[in-house]
Design a protein around this motif. Sequence first.
Motif: not given
Length: 174
Positions: A57, A112, A115, A119
Motif C-alpha cells: 500500500q 488484498e 492487506s 489490518e
Amino acid sequence: MTLRKKNSLSPTFKKILSGLGQCLIGVIIYYAISSYQQRHLITTGTLAPSFHLPQLQQTRWFDSKELAEKTSIIYFFAPWCQVCKLSASNLNTLDNQKLNVIMIALDYQHTEEVSQFVEKLDLSMPILLGNNTLKQQFNISAYPTYYVLDKEQRIIGHSMGYSTELGLKLRSLQ
C-alpha cells in the motif's frame, strides 16, 4: 514394624523425579525437531542476502540497506498461515527505537490477502511484498520464519514457527 532401606526414595520424590525426567525428554525432543526443521536456514555469521522490494500500500520500495545501523528482525509470513496469525502481533511489542522490524509476505495470490492479514492484526511495521527469488535466497520452507541481523546485516539468529514476545526480544539481544 517394617524397616526402610536407607537409599529408598519416598513415592512423592519418585513422582517428582519421573516428572522431571519426562520434561527433560520433552525438551530434548523439542530441540531435536526444531534443529531438524531449521537445518536449511542460512547459517549464523553469514551476510544476509540483499533485497529491494515494494511496500504494501505504498509507492515506495524498501531496500535492505535501510536495515543498517540497528539490529533487525526480518519476519517471513504467508497470509494464510495460522501460526503467523498467532505470532505476528508479538512483533508490534518490540522497541522500534532499538530494532528494525520488517515483515515480508510470501506465497500469496493477491495483495488484498496481505492487506487483510495486516489490518486484522493491526500491524505497524513495514510490510514488504516478497517473491519466489527472495524465498529461495533465504531458504524459506515453512512459516513463520525469521532472521535476526546485526548492524552489518550478518545473520545472528534465526527461527521457524511460533515465537513469543519474550522469545523475539531475547533473540534480538544476541
